[in-house]
Every structure is written in C-alpha cells, then in structure tokens.
Design a protein around this motif. Structure first.
Motif, PDB file in Angstrom:
ATOM      1  N   GLY A 169      13.610 -10.249 -12.850  1.00  0.00           N
ATOM      2  CA  GLY A 169      12.573  -9.416 -13.447  1.00  0.00           C
ATOM      3  C   GLY A 169      11.178  -9.768 -12.988  1.00  0.00           C
ATOM      4  O   GLY A 169      10.192  -9.248 -13.511  1.00  0.00           O
ATOM      5  N   LEU A 170      11.070 -10.661 -12.000  1.00  0.00           N
ATOM      6  CA  LEU A 170       9.764 -11.132 -11.548  1.00  0.00           C
ATOM      7  C   LEU A 170       9.251 -10.290 -10.391  1.00  0.00           C
ATOM      8  O   LEU A 170       9.951 -10.105  -9.390  1.00  0.00           O
ATOM      9  N   SER A 171       8.042  -9.798 -10.519  1.00  0.00           N
ATOM     10  CA  SER A 171       7.378  -9.054  -9.452  1.00  0.00           C
ATOM     11  C   SER A 171       5.893  -9.372  -9.508  1.00  0.00           C
ATOM     12  O   SER A 171       5.432 -10.113 -10.389  1.00  0.00           O
ATOM     13  N   VAL A 172       5.128  -8.807  -8.589  1.00  0.00           N
ATOM     14  CA  VAL A 172       3.697  -9.083  -8.545  1.00  0.00           C
ATOM     15  C   VAL A 172       2.991  -8.528  -9.779  1.00  0.00           C
ATOM     16  O   VAL A 172       1.904  -8.989 -10.134  1.00  0.00           O
ATOM     17  N   ARG A 173       3.598  -7.562 -10.477  1.00  0.00           N
ATOM     18  CA  ARG A 173       2.979  -6.958 -11.658  1.00  0.00           C
ATOM     19  C   ARG A 173       3.599  -7.432 -12.964  1.00  0.00           C
ATOM     20  O   ARG A 173       3.249  -6.940 -14.034  1.00  0.00           O
ATOM     21  N   SER A 174       4.534  -8.376 -12.908  1.00  0.00           N
ATOM     22  CA  SER A 174       5.138  -8.900 -14.130  1.00  0.00           C
ATOM     23  C   SER A 174       4.117  -9.687 -14.936  1.00  0.00           C
ATOM     24  O   SER A 174       3.148 -10.223 -14.386  1.00  0.00           O
ATOM     25  N   ARG A 175       4.377  -9.786 -16.239  1.00  0.00           N
ATOM     26  CA  ARG A 175       3.530 -10.584 -17.125  1.00  0.00           C
ATOM     27  C   ARG A 175       4.436 -11.555 -17.893  1.00  0.00           C
ATOM     28  O   ARG A 175       4.831 -11.284 -19.024  1.00  0.00           O
ATOM     29  N   PRO A 176       4.770 -12.679 -17.264  1.00  0.00           N
ATOM     30  CA  PRO A 176       5.733 -13.598 -17.872  1.00  0.00           C
ATOM     31  C   PRO A 176       5.186 -14.259 -19.123  1.00  0.00           C
ATOM     32  O   PRO A 176       3.979 -14.429 -19.293  1.00  0.00           O
ATOM     33  N   ARG A 177       6.124 -14.646 -20.010  1.00  0.00           N
ATOM     34  CA  ARG A 177       5.798 -15.320 -21.267  1.00  0.00           C
ATOM     35  C   ARG A 177       6.627 -16.591 -21.364  1.00  0.00           C
ATOM     36  O   ARG A 177       7.797 -16.604 -20.988  1.00  0.00           O
ATOM     37  N   SER A 178       6.035 -17.660 -21.845  1.00  0.00           N
ATOM     38  CA  SER A 178       6.779 -18.909 -21.988  1.00  0.00           C
ATOM     39  C   SER A 178       7.777 -18.792 -23.131  1.00  0.00           C
ATOM     40  O   SER A 178       7.596 -18.024 -24.073  1.00  0.00           O
ATOM     41  N   SER A 179       8.867 -19.530 -23.040  1.00  0.00           N
ATOM     42  CA  SER A 179       9.906 -19.529 -24.075  1.00  0.00           C
ATOM     43  C   SER A 179      10.498 -20.917 -24.174  1.00  0.00           C
ATOM     44  O   SER A 179      10.365 -21.739 -23.265  1.00  0.00           O
ATOM     45  N   ARG A 180      11.169 -21.180 -25.283  1.00  0.00           N
ATOM     46  CA  ARG A 180      11.780 -22.491 -25.492  1.00  0.00           C
ATOM     47  C   ARG A 180      13.249 -22.431 -25.096  1.00  0.00           C
ATOM     48  O   ARG A 180      14.021 -21.645 -25.641  1.00  0.00           O
ATOM     49  N   PRO A 181      13.664 -23.269 -24.137  1.00  0.00           N
ATOM     50  CA  PRO A 181      15.073 -23.249 -23.707  1.00  0.00           C
ATOM     51  C   PRO A 181      15.982 -23.857 -24.759  1.00  0.00           C
ATOM     52  O   PRO A 181      15.542 -24.604 -25.641  1.00  0.00           O
ATOM     53  N   ALA A 182      17.267 -23.526 -24.658  1.00  0.00           N
ATOM     54  CA  ALA A 182      18.247 -24.074 -25.605  1.00  0.00           C
ATOM     55  C   ALA A 182      18.369 -25.579 -25.448  1.00  0.00           C
ATOM     56  O   ALA A 182      18.491 -26.320 -26.421  1.00  0.00           O
ATOM     57  N   GLY A 183      18.358 -26.067 -24.219  1.00  0.00           N
ATOM     58  CA  GLY A 183      18.468 -27.501 -23.961  1.00  0.00           C
ATOM     59  C   GLY A 183      17.195 -28.046 -23.355  1.00  0.00           C
ATOM     60  O   GLY A 183      16.235 -27.332 -23.124  1.00  0.00           O
ATOM     61  N   SER A 184      17.167 -29.339 -23.144  1.00  0.00           N
ATOM     62  CA  SER A 184      15.990 -29.975 -22.565  1.00  0.00           C
ATOM     63  C   SER A 184      16.014 -29.810 -21.048  1.00  0.00           C
ATOM     64  O   SER A 184      16.973 -30.198 -20.386  1.00  0.00           O
ATOM     65  N   VAL A 185      14.949 -29.237 -20.493  1.00  0.00           N
ATOM     66  CA  VAL A 185      14.838 -29.025 -19.056  1.00  0.00           C
ATOM     67  C   VAL A 185      13.621 -29.795 -18.549  1.00  0.00           C
ATOM     68  O   VAL A 185      12.505 -29.557 -19.019  1.00  0.00           O
ATOM     69  N   PRO A 186      13.798 -30.734 -17.620  1.00  0.00           N
ATOM     70  CA  PRO A 186      12.641 -31.487 -17.114  1.00  0.00           C
ATOM     71  C   PRO A 186      11.702 -30.590 -16.316  1.00  0.00           C
ATOM     72  O   PRO A 186      12.138 -29.748 -15.544  1.00  0.00           O
ATOM     73  N   VAL A 187      10.402 -30.778 -16.516  1.00  0.00           N
ATOM     74  CA  VAL A 187       9.382 -29.990 -15.826  1.00  0.00           C
ATOM     75  C   VAL A 187       8.346 -30.949 -15.245  1.00  0.00           C
ATOM     76  O   VAL A 187       7.842 -31.814 -15.960  1.00  0.00           O
ATOM     77  N   ASN A 188       8.039 -30.803 -13.953  1.00  0.00           N
ATOM     78  CA  ASN A 188       7.025 -31.668 -13.356  1.00  0.00           C
ATOM     79  C   ASN A 188       5.630 -31.222 -13.777  1.00  0.00           C
ATOM     80  O   ASN A 188       5.450 -30.185 -14.423  1.00  0.00           O
ATOM     81  N   ALA A 189       4.621 -32.030 -13.403  1.00  0.00           N
ATOM     82  CA  ALA A 189       3.253 -31.781 -13.869  1.00  0.00           C
ATOM     83  C   ALA A 189       2.723 -30.437 -13.385  1.00  0.00           C
ATOM     84  O   ALA A 189       2.035 -29.720 -14.127  1.00  0.00           O
ATOM     85  N   GLN A 190       3.038 -30.081 -12.142  1.00  0.00           N
ATOM     86  CA  GLN A 190       2.528 -28.830 -11.589  1.00  0.00           C
ATOM     87  C   GLN A 190       3.094 -27.625 -12.330  1.00  0.00           C
ATOM     88  O   GLN A 190       2.361 -26.688 -12.672  1.00  0.00           O
ATOM     89  N   ARG A 191       4.389 -27.646 -12.617  1.00  0.00           N
ATOM     90  CA  ARG A 191       4.990 -26.517 -13.338  1.00  0.00           C
ATOM     91  C   ARG A 191       4.594 -26.521 -14.811  1.00  0.00           C
ATOM     92  O   ARG A 191       4.511 -25.469 -15.446  1.00  0.00           O
TER      93      ARG A 191
END
Length: 306
Positions: A169-191
């Motif tokens: 669903g990602l395109s140049v005109r998308s407007r993404p929203r953050s969400s909470r995943p079911a499990g723990s997903v590691p994310v680096n500082a940049q992301r």
C-alpha cells in the motif's frame, strides 16, 4: 531549444520514458546544459559533457535541505558559506575551506541528491523534456558527474523496488501511520527517528524533507516498517492528488524553503460541498418560530389570511 515528448511505448507503468530517453540521448551527444522536465511536479537535470552533474525537483530534498535538516551543517554556517562563496560560484570550495564538509563529503551529498531527484521525477512522471544548451550549472554540482547510462539503470532499479512496495500500500502519495505490533520488533535509531514522523498526515516526501533524507531511502525504510507491522498506510487523499507537493510537513506555520519557492504547488483538491440539514421540528402545541433565510435553508413564507 529542443523538446522531447513521451513516446507511446513509455506510457503506463513506466513513468520514466521521457526522462530515461532524454538522459540516454543527451549522454551520447555529450550534451552540456539543462534538461527541463515537465511533470507532476517535474524538475531539471544539469549535464556537462554528457554527464549528469545535478538534478533538482520539488518532490525530493536537494543538497541544502539534506545538509541542514539532517543537522550536518548549522543554518548559521551554511548562510555564512553561501554569502561568501555563492556570488563567485565557489560554494563547494567555501564549505570545504571552512571545514563544514570534506571533498569526499561534497561528492557523497551531491551524488546522492542527483540519484534521488532522478528517482523522484521518474516516480511522479515526466511528460515532456526541453533542452537548454549552455545553461549555467548549479552552485553545488557533482564532479565529474554520473554517467547517463549508469544513471538510467539506477532509475529503473529503484522504480522496480518502488513498484514492489505497492503490495504494502506504499506509494509516493501514501500517508503512513505508526502502529503497535503484536510482538516486539527491534528498530534501529534511524528507523526510530523516521517512525516518530509517521503520523497519518505526512507523505514520504514530507518525511524526507523533515528528516533531511532522500525520498528513496525514506520509502525503503517505510516499506520495512510496514512489513514489520510498525506502520500502516492511510489511503491517498484522492486519485491523482498533488498533495505530495505540500512544501513543508504540516507541523506548524508553513515557512517557504529557499529551494522550494511557493509557486502554487499546494494541493488543489476542492473542499467538500456544505452539508444541509433541515431545521429542527417544533414541539406540538407551542407557537411556531420564524426561521431566518440562509444559504442552505428554504425561504419560509406565511400564508395570506383566508
């Protein structure tokens, strides 16, 4: 001045037909000058002896926002270097002499900006190209520049990746929203920094300008966040909307960027028509009120006495 239009074979999924054909042709001709791309929003490509030395478009950050908004150079240092070097066309040298960037750093930032601008123009679509021979090169240019054939291969590679992100669903005109995943997903500082800007109102282009990062790396990281369940995608405002061209992320009063003058590039979507609702019913047995006529209510008239 020569103009090129998109060939029939370039229509459809590949929006880069004009851009790629113009780069290929002018590279073989060892063209020097500027290619002006007409599109949504379009942009320009500067060439020297057939090599791409600069490219700019409102759809992606150029060298200045990449340096300033990422915090690599302070606004005060940039202003001082620009004031001293720009009038004589030696901004690059001034940045190096002042210790703000090294020679290698200048090349890294200019080449990254060129590749990202070409990708952004191709992704948004180019309708026609006009060549201006001998046009002046920008203040910050890649030296010696990108080979045109190599640049077109990179455009196609990035477009193929961008096409694969549409299943998310990602395109140049998308407007993404953050969400909470079911499990723990590691994310680096940049992301993690990127995720903080994902609020359902910003497009990938808005986020790129806010962070001082290229459009392509931002979309690539967004695709990973969506696949990991850390973000979801809001549908575009409207089919073919130009909302991607809002000059600034909407976090406060809009301040025009030096590279992005306000030239009527904001969304032109018409507001929805006003909704009319009938006047409330009066309780039975009470005297009736007279309603004033408005733009949305019928005009009531009293019946003549019988």
């Amino acid at each position: 001045m020569a103009s090129e239009a998109q060939p029939p074979a370039g229509r459809g999924r590949d929006h880069a037909g004009v851009l790629i054909s113009a780069l290929t042709r002018r590279g073989r001709q060892r063209f020097t000058g500027t290619l002006r791309m007409d599109g949504s929003p379009g942009g320009s490509v500067s060439m020297r002896d057939g090599l791409v030395v600069a490219a700019s478009t409102p759809a992606a950050p150029g060298p200045e926002p990449l340096l300033l908004r990422s915090g690599r150079i302070s606004e005060a240092d940039w202003t001082a270097a620009f004031t001293a070097g720009a009038p004589e066309g030696r901004l690059e040298r001034e940045l190096v002499v002042r210790g703000l960037l090294g020679d290698a750093g200048v090349q890294v930032i200019t080449r990254a900006a060129v590749a990202d601008a070409l990708f952004a123009m191709a992704l948004c679509g180019v309708r026609t190209c006009t060549a201006d021979p001998g046009d002046a090169a920008p203040l910050l240019a890649s030296d010696p520049g990108l080979d045109a054939e190599r640049a077109t291969r990179e455009i196609r590679r990035r477009l193929d990746l961008a096409h694969s992100w549409t299943v998310l669903g990602l395109s140049v005109r998308s407007r993404p929203r953050s969400s909470r995943p079911a499990g723990s997903v590691p994310v680096n500082a940049q992301r993690r920094e990127l995720l903080a800007k994902v609020n359902g109102r910003r497009t990938p282009r808005d986020i790129a300008f806010a962070l001082g990062r290229g459009l392509f790396p931002v979309m690539s990281d967004l695709a990973t966040l969506i696949a990991d369940g850390l973000a979801t995608v809001e549908p575009p405002l409207a089919a073919g909307s130009d909302a991607v061209l809002d000059p600034e992320p909407r976090t406060g009063p809009a301040v025009p960027s030096p590279e992005l003058p306000d030239e009527g590039i904001r969304s032109r979507a018409a507001p929805p028509p006003p909704h009319w609702s009938p006047p409330p019913q009066e309780p039975t047995g009470l005297p009736r009120r007279r309603h004033r006529s408005t733009d949305h209510e019928p005009r009531f008239q009293r019946k003549p006495p019988t």
